[in-house]
Motif scaffolding. Structure first.
Motif, PDB file in Angstrom:
ATOM      1  N   ALA A   1      40.143 -24.099 -43.125  1.00  0.00           N
ATOM      2  CA  ALA A   1      38.864 -24.680 -42.727  1.00  0.00           C
ATOM      3  C   ALA A   1      38.123 -23.787 -41.734  1.00  0.00           C
ATOM      4  O   ALA A   1      36.894 -23.773 -41.699  1.00  0.00           O
ATOM      5  CB  ALA A   1      39.092 -26.068 -42.120  1.00  0.00           C
ATOM      6  N   ALA A   2      38.876 -23.031 -40.932  1.00  0.00           N
ATOM      7  CA  ALA A   2      38.249 -22.167 -39.931  1.00  0.00           C
ATOM      8  C   ALA A   2      38.212 -20.709 -40.363  1.00  0.00           C
ATOM      9  O   ALA A   2      37.743 -19.854 -39.609  1.00  0.00           O
ATOM     10  CB  ALA A   2      39.010 -22.299 -38.602  1.00  0.00           C
ATOM     11  N   ALA A   3      38.704 -20.413 -41.551  1.00  0.00           N
ATOM     12  CA  ALA A   3      38.763 -19.023 -42.014  1.00  0.00           C
ATOM     13  C   ALA A   3      37.555 -18.706 -42.891  1.00  0.00           C
ATOM     14  O   ALA A   3      36.992 -19.579 -43.544  1.00  0.00           O
ATOM     15  CB  ALA A   3      40.055 -18.784 -42.797  1.00  0.00           C
ATOM     16  N   GLY A   4      37.178 -17.443 -42.906  1.00  0.00           N
ATOM     17  CA  GLY A   4      36.065 -17.009 -43.726  1.00  0.00           C
ATOM     18  C   GLY A   4      36.490 -16.705 -45.153  1.00  0.00           C
ATOM     19  O   GLY A   4      37.683 -16.659 -45.471  1.00  0.00           O
ATOM     20  N   MET A   5      35.511 -16.476 -46.008  1.00  0.00           N
ATOM     21  CA  MET A   5      35.793 -16.199 -47.412  1.00  0.00           C
ATOM     22  C   MET A   5      36.631 -14.936 -47.577  1.00  0.00           C
ATOM     23  O   MET A   5      37.604 -14.915 -48.334  1.00  0.00           O
ATOM     24  CB  MET A   5      34.485 -16.066 -48.188  1.00  0.00           C
ATOM     25  CG  MET A   5      34.673 -15.879 -49.686  1.00  0.00           C
ATOM     26  SD  MET A   5      33.088 -15.865 -50.573  1.00  0.00           S
ATOM     27  CE  MET A   5      33.672 -15.829 -52.275  1.00  0.00           C
ATOM     28  N   ALA A   6      36.264 -13.892 -46.863  1.00  0.00           N
ATOM     29  CA  ALA A   6      36.994 -12.624 -46.977  1.00  0.00           C
ATOM     30  C   ALA A   6      38.438 -12.775 -46.531  1.00  0.00           C
ATOM     31  O   ALA A   6      39.352 -12.201 -47.139  1.00  0.00           O
ATOM     32  CB  ALA A   6      36.295 -11.538 -46.163  1.00  0.00           C
ATOM     33  N   THR A   7      38.663 -13.569 -45.483  1.00  0.00           N
ATOM     34  CA  THR A   7      40.025 -13.768 -44.973  1.00  0.00           C
ATOM     35  C   THR A   7      40.904 -14.451 -46.006  1.00  0.00           C
ATOM     36  O   THR A   7      42.056 -14.050 -46.231  1.00  0.00           O
ATOM     37  CB  THR A   7      39.996 -14.611 -43.681  1.00  0.00           C
ATOM     38  OG1 THR A   7      39.210 -13.928 -42.704  1.00  0.00           O
ATOM     39  CG2 THR A   7      41.401 -14.835 -43.145  1.00  0.00           C
ATOM     40  N   LEU A   8      40.378 -15.481 -46.650  1.00  0.00           N
ATOM     41  CA  LEU A   8      41.167 -16.206 -47.637  1.00  0.00           C
ATOM     42  C   LEU A   8      41.392 -15.381 -48.906  1.00  0.00           C
ATOM     43  O   LEU A   8      42.471 -15.428 -49.505  1.00  0.00           O
ATOM     44  CB  LEU A   8      40.479 -17.524 -47.983  1.00  0.00           C
ATOM     45  CG  LEU A   8      40.529 -18.578 -46.869  1.00  0.00           C
ATOM     46  CD1 LEU A   8      39.643 -19.763 -47.211  1.00  0.00           C
ATOM     47  CD2 LEU A   8      41.949 -19.034 -46.620  1.00  0.00           C
ATOM     48  N   LEU A   9      40.387 -14.629 -49.319  1.00  0.00           N
ATOM     49  CA  LEU A   9      40.588 -13.743 -50.468  1.00  0.00           C
ATOM     50  C   LEU A   9      41.642 -12.690 -50.161  1.00  0.00           C
ATOM     51  O   LEU A   9      42.485 -12.364 -51.004  1.00  0.00           O
ATOM     52  CB  LEU A   9      39.268 -13.061 -50.845  1.00  0.00           C
ATOM     53  CG  LEU A   9      38.269 -13.907 -51.638  1.00  0.00           C
ATOM     54  CD1 LEU A   9      36.956 -13.144 -51.819  1.00  0.00           C
ATOM     55  CD2 LEU A   9      38.849 -14.293 -52.994  1.00  0.00           C
ATOM     56  N   LEU A  10      41.608 -12.170 -48.942  1.00  0.00           N
ATOM     57  CA  LEU A  10      42.618 -11.193 -48.538  1.00  0.00           C
ATOM     58  C   LEU A  10      44.003 -11.815 -48.537  1.00  0.00           C
ATOM     59  O   LEU A  10      44.983 -11.181 -48.971  1.00  0.00           O
ATOM     60  CB  LEU A  10      42.284 -10.642 -47.142  1.00  0.00           C
ATOM     61  CG  LEU A  10      43.281  -9.628 -46.568  1.00  0.00           C
ATOM     62  CD1 LEU A  10      43.381  -8.405 -47.465  1.00  0.00           C
ATOM     63  CD2 LEU A  10      42.887  -9.235 -45.148  1.00  0.00           C
TER      64      LEU A  10
ATOM     65  N   PRO B   1      54.075 -18.163 -56.638  1.00  0.00           N
ATOM     66  CA  PRO B   1      53.310 -17.216 -55.824  1.00  0.00           C
ATOM     67  C   PRO B   1      51.866 -17.081 -56.302  1.00  0.00           C
ATOM     68  O   PRO B   1      50.943 -16.983 -55.485  1.00  0.00           O
ATOM     69  CB  PRO B   1      54.084 -15.900 -55.997  1.00  0.00           C
ATOM     70  CG  PRO B   1      55.487 -16.330 -56.250  1.00  0.00           C
ATOM     71  CD  PRO B   1      55.363 -17.588 -57.073  1.00  0.00           C
ATOM     72  N   LEU B   2      51.653 -17.094 -57.627  1.00  0.00           N
ATOM     73  CA  LEU B   2      50.296 -17.008 -58.155  1.00  0.00           C
ATOM     74  C   LEU B   2      49.507 -18.274 -57.858  1.00  0.00           C
ATOM     75  O   LEU B   2      48.294 -18.216 -57.607  1.00  0.00           O
ATOM     76  CB  LEU B   2      50.335 -16.752 -59.660  1.00  0.00           C
ATOM     77  CG  LEU B   2      50.719 -15.328 -60.076  1.00  0.00           C
ATOM     78  CD1 LEU B   2      50.907 -15.245 -61.579  1.00  0.00           C
ATOM     79  CD2 LEU B   2      49.671 -14.330 -59.613  1.00  0.00           C
ATOM     80  N   ILE B   3      50.163 -19.420 -57.894  1.00  0.00           N
ATOM     81  CA  ILE B   3      49.484 -20.671 -57.550  1.00  0.00           C
ATOM     82  C   ILE B   3      48.999 -20.617 -56.098  1.00  0.00           C
ATOM     83  O   ILE B   3      47.871 -21.034 -55.782  1.00  0.00           O
ATOM     84  CB  ILE B   3      50.419 -21.873 -57.782  1.00  0.00           C
ATOM     85  CG1 ILE B   3      50.513 -22.170 -59.292  1.00  0.00           C
ATOM     86  CG2 ILE B   3      49.927 -23.115 -57.041  1.00  0.00           C
ATOM     87  CD1 ILE B   3      51.464 -23.292 -59.638  1.00  0.00           C
ATOM     88  N   PHE B   4      49.826 -20.090 -55.205  1.00  0.00           N
ATOM     89  CA  PHE B   4      49.407 -19.938 -53.804  1.00  0.00           C
ATOM     90  C   PHE B   4      48.217 -18.989 -53.716  1.00  0.00           C
ATOM     91  O   PHE B   4      47.230 -19.270 -53.024  1.00  0.00           O
ATOM     92  CB  PHE B   4      50.567 -19.397 -52.975  1.00  0.00           C
ATOM     93  CG  PHE B   4      50.222 -19.177 -51.523  1.00  0.00           C
ATOM     94  CD1 PHE B   4      50.484 -20.155 -50.586  1.00  0.00           C
ATOM     95  CD2 PHE B   4      49.627 -17.992 -51.103  1.00  0.00           C
ATOM     96  CE1 PHE B   4      50.163 -19.960 -49.240  1.00  0.00           C
ATOM     97  CE2 PHE B   4      49.303 -17.786 -49.768  1.00  0.00           C
ATOM     98  CZ  PHE B   4      49.570 -18.769 -48.841  1.00  0.00           C
ATOM     99  N   SER B   5      48.306 -17.844 -54.400  1.00  0.00           N
ATOM    100  CA  SER B   5      47.208 -16.870 -54.369  1.00  0.00           C
ATOM    101  C   SER B   5      45.922 -17.486 -54.900  1.00  0.00           C
ATOM    102  O   SER B   5      44.841 -17.293 -54.331  1.00  0.00           O
ATOM    103  CB  SER B   5      47.582 -15.637 -55.197  1.00  0.00           C
ATOM    104  OG  SER B   5      48.682 -14.956 -54.644  1.00  0.00           O
ATOM    105  N   GLY B   6      46.041 -18.221 -56.003  1.00  0.00           N
ATOM    106  CA  GLY B   6      44.865 -18.870 -56.571  1.00  0.00           C
ATOM    107  C   GLY B   6      44.285 -19.933 -55.662  1.00  0.00           C
ATOM    108  O   GLY B   6      43.061 -20.098 -55.580  1.00  0.00           O
ATOM    109  N   ALA B   7      45.160 -20.655 -54.965  1.00  0.00           N
ATOM    110  CA  ALA B   7      44.684 -21.676 -54.026  1.00  0.00           C
ATOM    111  C   ALA B   7      43.878 -21.043 -52.898  1.00  0.00           C
ATOM    112  O   ALA B   7      42.818 -21.551 -52.508  1.00  0.00           O
ATOM    113  CB  ALA B   7      45.869 -22.451 -53.462  1.00  0.00           C
ATOM    114  N   ALA B   8      44.376 -19.919 -52.374  1.00  0.00           N
ATOM    115  CA  ALA B   8      43.654 -19.231 -51.304  1.00  0.00           C
ATOM    116  C   ALA B   8      42.320 -18.689 -51.809  1.00  0.00           C
ATOM    117  O   ALA B   8      41.285 -18.796 -51.132  1.00  0.00           O
ATOM    118  CB  ALA B   8      44.509 -18.093 -50.750  1.00  0.00           C
ATOM    119  N   ALA B   9      42.328 -18.099 -53.025  1.00  0.00           N
ATOM    120  CA  ALA B   9      41.087 -17.563 -53.586  1.00  0.00           C
ATOM    121  C   ALA B   9      40.090 -18.680 -53.864  1.00  0.00           C
ATOM    122  O   ALA B   9      38.888 -18.546 -53.577  1.00  0.00           O
ATOM    123  CB  ALA B   9      41.396 -16.792 -54.868  1.00  0.00           C
TER     124      ALA B   9
END
Length: 398
Positions: free
Chosen positions: A286-295, A319-327
């Motif tokens: 919630a406090a992170a920016g778009m670039a941070t979460l994509l990274l 692991p891919l589900i986590f990556s996709g959730a962050a993206a």
């Protein structure tokens, strides 16, 4: 497979159901052992130096198993289960041990490899004990894989579809094995496993009924698919580098452990499969920016690639589900009007589908991972992920 009589179908149905049930129980027991081993390893602490030390130790232990023959990926184990009578018992045990170590020592991999190694032993023993024909033995092996994966993913349809896309057994038998596998997993899991394993808790969501959620899901789905495609390109490239510069089987997981350990020491959330870490990610998203979460999503891909390319056996779906959730969640930083669950589910589905290359299996698994009200965004993610997989190297199921 040739057409079967009613009597043959009943006989094979009883066989597939029984094997699936036992495979589900075995998968739950194996998962419990992994959880106990992991709890023991990480009971000391989780400071940066300890994370690095544990990853290095895990690499050394996995290297020892590889020195004695533990080299199978999930794909290779599923293939071996088609001929369980000829499964090499010692090798299967080593694969199971290596998979337990990979999970217990924090590797960014799922536990599928260990579950299938145990099932390989189980199905081989059943086929030999019953003195079944070669054709029946293949059905036993496929039923075992379907039962174990159906129980683990909580999805009989998804597990059966993922276990084998060109089965020897009729798909009805694999579905029966998957249902029995889920039953066996749930029965054993209720006694052994603490808390729910399959479900990922997302914010409550009510479908608008006008299709707007499908349109809003497109961008997070594309971002999720993008990290999945990044995984598909990065994994074979990293494998090539590892084979070129570290050709010795023993040293590959050691080097991987050092590289992964350094990454995890800097960002501890990158440890483990990612299934249980999504909640933590959402707390600070919630406090992170778009670039941070994509990274973060890309770094999780990197963590999984480092592990899988160096012999840390396991699955890539979670692991891919986590990556996709962050993206997917990264979109919320620039488009807060999208419901968080829509963005996250679409991103997870996009990444998982790209990694699997099997949209139907991915959708069926995702429906049991998140609430069924997110079916629309899940399908959007699956379409984007499948489109992405068509331009990337052939997915592998590790």
């Amino acid at each position: 497979m040739t057409s079967l009589s009613k009597t043959q179908m009943i006989r094979l149905g009883l066989l597939a159901g029984g094997v699936g049930l036992l495979a589900g129980v075995a998968a739950a027991v194996m998962l419990w052992s992994m959880q106990r081993a992991s709890a023991l390893v990480w009971s000391v602490g989780d400071s940066s130096w300890y994370i690095l030390a544990v990853a290095m130790a895990g690499g050394v232990l996995i290297g020892v198993t590889r020195h004695f023959g533990a080299t199978d990926s999930v794909d290779e184990q599923i293939a071996a289960l088609r001929d369980p009578i000829h499964i090499h018992r010692r090798k299967a045990l080593l694969v199971g041990l290596a998979a337990v170590i990979a999970v217990a020592f924090g590797g960014a991999v799922g536990p599928e490899a260990g579950l299938l190694a145990v099932v390989a032993e189980l199905t081989a023993a059943i086929a030999i004990f019953l003195r079944r024909s070669h054709a029946d033995a293949r059905i036993i092996g496929e039923a075992g894989a379907a039962g174990a994966l159906s129980g683990f993913y909580g999805s009989p349809l998804g597990g059966a579809a993922y276990a084998d896309d060109k089965p020897e057994a009729p798909r009805a038998l694999l579905l029966l094995a998957g249902l029995c596998g889920l039953l066996g997993f749930l029965l054993a899991g209720r006694l052994l496993l603490a808390g729910g394993f399959h479900r990922i808790a997302l914010p409550d969501y009510a479908q608008p009924g006008d299709g707007s959620d499908l349109l809003l899901a497109v961008v997070p789905a594309l971002l999720g698919a993008a990290v999945g495609v990044a995984f598909l390109f990065a994994l074979p490239a990293m494998k090539g580098l590892v084979q070129r510069f570290v050709p010795q089987a023993f040293w590959q997981p050691v080097v991987g452990g050092v590289a992964f350990g350094l990454l995890a020491a800097l960002l501890p959330i990158l440890r483990f499969s990612g299934h249980h870490e999504i909640g933590t990610m959402l707390e600070w998203a919630a406090a992170a920016g778009m670039a941070t979460l994509l990274l973060l999503g890309l770094l999780k891909v990197l963590a999984a690639v480092l592990c899988l390319s160096t012999g840390w056996l396991g699955g890539a779906i979670f692991p891919l589900i986590f990556s996709g959730a962050a993206a997917g969640a990264s979109v919320l930083a620039v488009a807060p009007g999208i419901h968080p669950s829509v963005a996250i589910a679409a991103g997870m589905s996009g990444a998982a589908t790209a990694g699997l290359g099997r949209p139907i299996a991915a959708v069926l698994i995702m429906l049991f991972v998140v609430d069924s009200s997110l079916f629309g965004p899940i399908c959007v993610g699956a379409l984007c992920g499948y489109a992405g997989s068509l331009i990337a190297p052939k997915p592998e199921a590790h």
